[in-house]
Design a protein around this motif. Structure first.
Motif, PDB file in Angstrom:
ATOM      1  N   PRO A   1      54.750  46.830  46.451  1.00 27.27           N
ATOM      2  CA  PRO A   1      56.200  46.915  46.603  1.00 27.27           C
ATOM      3  C   PRO A   1      56.902  45.573  46.466  1.00 27.27           C
ATOM      4  O   PRO A   1      58.116  45.508  46.363  1.00 27.27           O
ATOM      5  N   TRP A   2      56.156  44.464  46.427  1.00 31.58           N
ATOM      6  CA  TRP A   2      56.760  43.137  46.296  1.00 31.58           C
ATOM      7  C   TRP A   2      56.890  42.701  44.846  1.00 31.58           C
ATOM      8  O   TRP A   2      57.356  41.626  44.553  1.00 31.58           O
ATOM      9  N   GLY A   3      56.443  43.537  43.908  1.00 35.16           N
ATOM     10  CA  GLY A   3      56.633  43.244  42.491  1.00 35.16           C
ATOM     11  C   GLY A   3      55.632  42.291  41.869  1.00 35.16           C
ATOM     12  O   GLY A   3      55.885  41.725  40.818  1.00 35.16           O
ATOM     13  N   ASN A   4      54.473  42.118  42.473  1.00 30.10           N
ATOM     14  CA  ASN A   4      53.460  41.216  41.928  1.00 30.10           C
ATOM     15  C   ASN A   4      52.422  41.962  41.100  1.00 30.10           C
ATOM     16  O   ASN A   4      51.254  41.615  41.110  1.00 30.10           O
ATOM     17  N   ASP A   5      52.831  42.987  40.397  1.00 28.34           N
ATOM     18  CA  ASP A   5      51.903  43.833  39.656  1.00 28.34           C
ATOM     19  C   ASP A   5      51.302  43.104  38.454  1.00 28.34           C
ATOM     20  O   ASP A   5      51.954  42.297  37.813  1.00 28.34           O
ATOM     21  N   GLN A   6      50.049  43.404  38.162  1.00 27.28           N
ATOM     22  CA  GLN A   6      49.348  42.857  37.008  1.00 27.28           C
ATOM     23  C   GLN A   6      49.129  43.995  36.020  1.00 27.28           C
ATOM     24  O   GLN A   6      48.630  45.046  36.396  1.00 27.28           O
ATOM     25  N   PHE A   7      49.485  43.782  34.754  1.00 30.67           N
ATOM     26  CA  PHE A   7      49.338  44.818  33.745  1.00 30.67           C
ATOM     27  C   PHE A   7      48.292  44.416  32.716  1.00 30.67           C
ATOM     28  O   PHE A   7      48.077  43.230  32.464  1.00 30.67           O
ATOM     29  N   VAL A   8      47.658  45.420  32.100  1.00 30.01           N
ATOM     30  CA  VAL A   8      46.699  45.200  31.026  1.00 30.01           C
ATOM     31  C   VAL A   8      47.122  46.042  29.830  1.00 30.01           C
ATOM     32  O   VAL A   8      47.731  47.099  29.980  1.00 30.01           O
ATOM     33  N   VAL A   9      46.814  45.559  28.626  1.00 33.35           N
ATOM     34  CA  VAL A   9      47.111  46.305  27.405  1.00 33.35           C
ATOM     35  C   VAL A   9      46.096  47.430  27.287  1.00 33.35           C
ATOM     36  O   VAL A   9      44.894  47.219  27.425  1.00 33.35           O
ATOM     37  N   THR A  10      46.613  48.651  27.048  1.00 38.62           N
ATOM     38  CA  THR A  10      45.727  49.809  26.945  1.00 38.62           C
ATOM     39  C   THR A  10      45.800  50.510  25.591  1.00 38.62           C
ATOM     40  O   THR A  10      44.941  51.321  25.277  1.00 38.62           O
ATOM     41  N   SER A  11      46.820  50.228  24.782  1.00 39.49           N
ATOM     42  CA  SER A  11      46.889  50.812  23.445  1.00 39.49           C
ATOM     43  C   SER A  11      48.037  50.183  22.673  1.00 39.49           C
ATOM     44  O   SER A  11      48.881  49.484  23.234  1.00 39.49           O
TER      45      SER A  11
ATOM     46  N   ARG B   1      51.323  49.470  24.669  1.00 36.18           N
ATOM     47  CA  ARG B   1      51.400  50.135  25.971  1.00 36.18           C
ATOM     48  C   ARG B   1      50.566  49.353  26.978  1.00 36.18           C
ATOM     49  O   ARG B   1      49.437  48.962  26.690  1.00 36.18           O
ATOM     50  N   VAL B   2      51.159  49.139  28.143  1.00 34.72           N
ATOM     51  CA  VAL B   2      50.449  48.446  29.210  1.00 34.72           C
ATOM     52  C   VAL B   2      50.446  49.327  30.448  1.00 34.72           C
ATOM     53  O   VAL B   2      51.325  50.157  30.647  1.00 34.72           O
ATOM     54  N   ASP B   3      49.427  49.164  31.262  1.00 37.74           N
ATOM     55  CA  ASP B   3      49.263  49.974  32.461  1.00 37.74           C
ATOM     56  C   ASP B   3      48.751  49.067  33.574  1.00 37.74           C
ATOM     57  O   ASP B   3      48.358  47.927  33.337  1.00 37.74           O
ATOM     58  N   TYR B   4      48.751  49.582  34.765  1.00 36.48           N
ATOM     59  CA  TYR B   4      48.183  48.858  35.895  1.00 36.48           C
ATOM     60  C   TYR B   4      46.676  48.727  35.692  1.00 36.48           C
ATOM     61  O   TYR B   4      46.043  49.588  35.090  1.00 36.48           O
ATOM     62  N   SER B   5      46.109  47.650  36.177  1.00 31.75           N
ATOM     63  CA  SER B   5      44.665  47.434  36.087  1.00 31.75           C
ATOM     64  C   SER B   5      43.910  48.545  36.804  1.00 31.75           C
ATOM     65  O   SER B   5      44.439  49.166  37.728  1.00 31.75           O
ATOM     66  N   SER B   6      42.675  48.759  36.387  1.00 28.62           N
ATOM     67  CA  SER B   6      41.821  49.702  37.105  1.00 28.62           C
ATOM     68  C   SER B   6      41.651  49.210  38.532  1.00 28.62           C
ATOM     69  O   SER B   6      41.545  48.009  38.783  1.00 28.62           O
TER      70      SER B   6
END
Length: 94
Positions: free
Chosen positions: A50-60, A77-82
């Motif tokens: 909820p603090w906005g420190n999300d890490q994203f990875v490229v998935t396609s 397209r990017v998504d949250y890490s596993s």
């Protein structure tokens, strides 16, 4: 996605792209091609940070060229890490 909704935990798994996969997606595109990034709103049904420190990875990545409103842009397209995440309290059952 596997889950145990009693305690609100679930597993979100994605297949991360490599630099080689991205290079291959870019290979035949002209230098002036547009580039767009689509970001997942949340890993499936929850939001991990909820603090906005999300890490994203490229998935396609794919060229947007399959409907009447296509742009010809390369869409990455990017998504949250596993990982294991918690469901928001309002989504818990039990």
């Amino acid at each position: 996605m596997t889950s145990d909704y009693r305690d609100g935990r679930y597993r979100h798994d994605v297949r991360r792209w490599t630099v080689g996969q991205l290079r291959e997606a870019l290979r035949d595109l002209p230098d002036e091609a547009g580039l767009r990034v689509e970001v997942a709103l949340a890993p499936s049904t929850g939001h991990p940070d909820p603090w906005g420190n999300d890490q994203f990875v490229v998935t396609s990545a794919a060229v947007d060229d399959d409907d009447d409103f296509s742009t010809g842009d390369l869409v990455i397209r990017v998504d949250y890490s596993s990982g294991s995440y918690m469901l928001p309290r309002e989504n818990l059952t039990g």
